[in-house]
Scaffold this motif. Structure first.
Motif, PDB file in Angstrom:
ATOM      1  N   ILE A 209     -39.598 -29.645 -45.252  1.00 51.26           N
ATOM      2  CA  ILE A 209     -39.026 -30.793 -44.544  1.00 51.26           C
ATOM      3  C   ILE A 209     -37.519 -30.838 -44.738  1.00 51.26           C
ATOM      4  O   ILE A 209     -36.751 -31.128 -43.800  1.00 51.26           O
ATOM      5  CB  ILE A 209     -39.687 -32.105 -45.015  1.00 51.26           C
ATOM      6  CG1 ILE A 209     -41.134 -32.169 -44.507  1.00 51.26           C
ATOM      7  CG2 ILE A 209     -38.898 -33.320 -44.525  1.00 51.26           C
ATOM      8  CD1 ILE A 209     -41.917 -33.362 -45.012  1.00 51.26           C
ATOM      9  N   ASP A 210     -37.046 -30.541 -45.948  1.00 53.53           N
ATOM     10  CA  ASP A 210     -35.603 -30.530 -46.201  1.00 53.53           C
ATOM     11  C   ASP A 210     -34.895 -29.480 -45.355  1.00 53.53           C
ATOM     12  O   ASP A 210     -33.780 -29.699 -44.861  1.00 53.53           O
ATOM     13  CB  ASP A 210     -35.335 -30.276 -47.693  1.00 53.53           C
ATOM     14  CG  ASP A 210     -35.685 -31.477 -48.553  1.00 53.53           C
ATOM     15  OD1 ASP A 210     -35.813 -32.583 -47.995  1.00 53.53           O
ATOM     16  OD2 ASP A 210     -35.840 -31.304 -49.775  1.00 53.53           O
ATOM     17  N   ILE A 211     -35.547 -28.337 -45.146  1.00 53.26           N
ATOM     18  CA  ILE A 211     -34.958 -27.283 -44.314  1.00 53.26           C
ATOM     19  C   ILE A 211     -34.945 -27.713 -42.847  1.00 53.26           C
ATOM     20  O   ILE A 211     -33.932 -27.603 -42.156  1.00 53.26           O
ATOM     21  CB  ILE A 211     -35.748 -25.968 -44.476  1.00 53.26           C
ATOM     22  CG1 ILE A 211     -35.583 -25.417 -45.888  1.00 53.26           C
ATOM     23  CG2 ILE A 211     -35.284 -24.933 -43.451  1.00 53.26           C
ATOM     24  CD1 ILE A 211     -36.476 -24.216 -46.186  1.00 53.26           C
TER      25      ILE A 211
ATOM     26  N   LYS B 167     -31.334 -30.947 -44.579  1.00 56.65           N
ATOM     27  CA  LYS B 167     -30.881 -31.446 -45.880  1.00 56.65           C
ATOM     28  C   LYS B 167     -30.481 -30.316 -46.820  1.00 56.65           C
ATOM     29  O   LYS B 167     -29.750 -30.534 -47.777  1.00 56.65           O
ATOM     30  CB  LYS B 167     -31.966 -32.315 -46.527  1.00 56.65           C
ATOM     31  CG  LYS B 167     -32.135 -33.663 -45.821  1.00 56.65           C
ATOM     32  CD  LYS B 167     -33.025 -34.590 -46.624  1.00 56.65           C
ATOM     33  CE  LYS B 167     -33.068 -35.976 -45.992  1.00 56.65           C
ATOM     34  NZ  LYS B 167     -33.923 -36.917 -46.761  1.00 56.65           N
ATOM     35  N   ARG B 168     -30.998 -29.139 -46.573  1.00 53.05           N
ATOM     36  CA  ARG B 168     -30.549 -27.977 -47.337  1.00 53.05           C
ATOM     37  C   ARG B 168     -30.603 -26.735 -46.456  1.00 53.05           C
ATOM     38  O   ARG B 168     -31.359 -26.664 -45.480  1.00 53.05           O
ATOM     39  CB  ARG B 168     -31.360 -27.793 -48.610  1.00 53.05           C
ATOM     40  CG  ARG B 168     -32.747 -27.216 -48.454  1.00 53.05           C
ATOM     41  CD  ARG B 168     -33.343 -26.996 -49.847  1.00 53.05           C
ATOM     42  NE  ARG B 168     -34.675 -26.446 -49.817  1.00 53.05           N
ATOM     43  CZ  ARG B 168     -34.958 -25.144 -49.727  1.00 53.05           C
ATOM     44  NH1 ARG B 168     -33.974 -24.261 -49.623  1.00 53.05           N
ATOM     45  NH2 ARG B 168     -36.209 -24.724 -49.732  1.00 53.05           N
TER      46      ARG B 168
ATOM     47  N   GLU C 128     -36.321 -17.865 -45.820  1.00 54.81           N
ATOM     48  CA  GLU C 128     -36.808 -19.139 -45.287  1.00 54.81           C
ATOM     49  C   GLU C 128     -36.337 -19.401 -43.854  1.00 54.81           C
ATOM     50  O   GLU C 128     -36.602 -20.456 -43.301  1.00 54.81           O
ATOM     51  CB  GLU C 128     -36.332 -20.289 -46.179  1.00 54.81           C
ATOM     52  CG  GLU C 128     -36.892 -20.242 -47.588  1.00 54.81           C
ATOM     53  CD  GLU C 128     -36.319 -21.349 -48.458  1.00 54.81           C
ATOM     54  OE1 GLU C 128     -37.079 -21.927 -49.249  1.00 54.81           O
ATOM     55  OE2 GLU C 128     -35.103 -21.623 -48.354  1.00 54.81           O
ATOM     56  N   LYS C 129     -35.667 -18.457 -43.240  1.00 57.83           N
ATOM     57  CA  LYS C 129     -35.147 -18.658 -41.897  1.00 57.83           C
ATOM     58  C   LYS C 129     -36.253 -18.450 -40.861  1.00 57.83           C
ATOM     59  O   LYS C 129     -37.082 -17.547 -40.987  1.00 57.83           O
ATOM     60  CB  LYS C 129     -33.993 -17.702 -41.623  1.00 57.83           C
ATOM     61  CG  LYS C 129     -32.770 -17.985 -42.488  1.00 57.83           C
ATOM     62  CD  LYS C 129     -31.637 -17.010 -42.193  1.00 57.83           C
ATOM     63  CE  LYS C 129     -30.425 -17.333 -43.048  1.00 57.83           C
ATOM     64  NZ  LYS C 129     -29.309 -16.386 -42.815  1.00 57.83           N
TER      65      LYS C 129
ATOM     66  N   GLY D 129     -41.529 -27.891 -37.192  1.00 55.14           N
ATOM     67  CA  GLY D 129     -40.507 -26.878 -37.022  1.00 55.14           C
ATOM     68  C   GLY D 129     -39.129 -27.447 -36.775  1.00 55.14           C
ATOM     69  O   GLY D 129     -38.970 -28.619 -36.406  1.00 55.14           O
ATOM     70  N   ALA D 130     -38.113 -26.613 -36.993  1.00 58.26           N
ATOM     71  CA  ALA D 130     -36.715 -26.983 -36.760  1.00 58.26           C
ATOM     72  C   ALA D 130     -36.376 -26.796 -35.288  1.00 58.26           C
ATOM     73  O   ALA D 130     -37.103 -26.130 -34.537  1.00 58.26           O
ATOM     74  CB  ALA D 130     -35.807 -26.117 -37.631  1.00 58.26           C
ATOM     75  N   PRO D 131     -35.257 -27.391 -34.822  1.00 55.61           N
ATOM     76  CA  PRO D 131     -34.819 -27.167 -33.444  1.00 55.61           C
ATOM     77  C   PRO D 131     -34.675 -25.677 -33.149  1.00 55.61           C
ATOM     78  O   PRO D 131     -34.175 -24.908 -33.965  1.00 55.61           O
ATOM     79  CB  PRO D 131     -33.471 -27.888 -33.387  1.00 55.61           C
ATOM     80  CG  PRO D 131     -33.534 -28.920 -34.459  1.00 55.61           C
ATOM     81  CD  PRO D 131     -34.363 -28.318 -35.553  1.00 55.61           C
TER      82      PRO D 131
END
Length: 369
Positions: A185-187, A191-192, A198-199, A241-243
């Motif tokens: 969630i932080d990624i 937030k980090r 981790e990409k 997921g991230a954008p």
């Protein structure tokens, strides 16, 4: 004669009142995503949708014989509907009878009767704008999810997107890693900064709510009678997921309810009748993947010339909305903000087949009624 005229007026009035009460119904229209916000907007459209649904029922019931139906439908009905490929072919054949659509609609949640009689049997997607209103899921946010299940470790987090290469076992290649939810969630939320390994991570089709907490935490679609709702649906799964992360074009083997709990997600979908234009590879199991829809952007027509014949429908599902996506609709999904979606699939054959096949009707009603 006077009595006949009075009876006719009563029938006409009753019919009109039924149409007015069925306002939360999918719109068959063209243009951008539509939102039914008033009776006046819906009156013109509800009749067309009702006729499409009524036509399906009429053709499939007492006033039609299998021999009167198009050849591909007669053939599909004759096949064993427990066979996945036969079931999909029936979905495509039935979809070909309906008007071509270039949009979906966003509507208030219909009654269970309206959903079962006028939305599900026509096999068209729709977004419900208020299905989660008043439920505990309406207030989900990242802090809530981290506090409840942050220590959970997912052992099957996807890294990158599915490859078009298929192994000798019939599976698409994709790298998988272990991920603690709170760290992930932080990624996702920035937030980090993600480390080298981790990409491009994307939690897909993972169970986030423990089975013993489902009754309290998850709100099942309200369209089939209680208390058998959990017999009707598969256990819900999470997609986080991230954008910029996405899932390549594919079809599901069951009707899907996708809950957009946090963030916004862009969907590009295609009718089952467009299947032949999307260059599918079949994976052993339940998934089929479109080679033409394996990356962001428009497919290369020099490589996938048939794609020019397809009709993509693109729209955004906003936070708090629920998408109903029937079986057979190809979908390519992109996260446009930090994103959490939970979905559940309905057991049994596609709802569009219920009024055509006694086998389908019996299985759906056994599980969901």
């Amino acid at each position: 004669m006077k009595l006949f005229g009075t009876a006719a007026l009563v029938v006409i009035f009753a019919t009109w009142m039924v149409l007015l009460t069925l306002l939360p119904v999918y719109i068959i229209a063209s243009g951008k995503v539509a939102l039914i916000s008033s009776e006046q907007e819906a009156r013109k459209e509800v009749t067309a949708h009702g006729r499409a649904s009524a036509r399906s029922k009429a053709l499939s019931r007492s006033d039609a014989r299998v021999g009167d139906l198009p050849a591909e439908i007669s053939r599909s009905l004759a096949l064993n509907q427990s066979d996945q490929r036969a079931g999909f072919e029936l979905v495509v054949a039935l979809s070909s009878l309906l008007p071509k659509v270039t949009t979906i609609s966003k509507i208030k949640t219909p009654s269970p009767e309206a959903f079962r009689d006028y939305i599900a049997p026509v096999g068209l997607p729709v977004v419900f704008t208020d299905m989660l209103k008043g439920t505990s899921m309406e207030s989900w946010n990242w802090d809530y999810v981290r506090g409840k299940w942050g220590d959970h470790v997912f052992h099957n987090t996807r890294q990158g997107n599915y490859s078009t290469r298929v192994s000798k076992f019939g599976k698409h290649y994709v790298n998988r890693v272990n991920t603690r939810l709170a760290d992930f969630i932080d990624i996702v939320t920035g937030k980090r900064t993600p480390g080298p390994n981790e990409k491009g991570l994307y939690i897909t089709k993972q169970k986030i709510i423990p089975s013993e907490e489902l009754e309290r935490e998850f709100y099942y679609p309200p369209f089939y009678p209680a208390p058998r709702k959990q017999n009707c649906y598969l256990e819900p799964t999470a997609w986080i997921g991230a954008p910029g992360t996405f899932t390549q074009g594919h079809i599901d083997s069951k009707d899907n309810f996708a809950y957009q709990l946090i963030g916004r997600k862009k969907w590009t979908i295609f009718s089952p009748t467009d299947y032949k234009y999307l260059y599918y590879t079949v994976e052993k199991g339940s998934l089929e993947w479109s080679s033409a829809l394996d990356s962001l952007g428009t497919p290369d027509l020099s490589k996938y010339p048939l794609y020019a014949e397809a009709t993509p429908i693109t729209f955004v599902v906003e936070e708090g909305e629920v998408l109903y996506l029937p079986r057979g609709w190809t979908h390519f999904i992109e996260n446009i903000t930090p994103n959490l979606m939970i979905n559940t699939w309905r057991y049994g054959p596609a709802a569009i087949t219920e009024y055509w096949s006694d086998v389908s009707m019996e299985e759906i009603r056994k599980r969901c009624y």
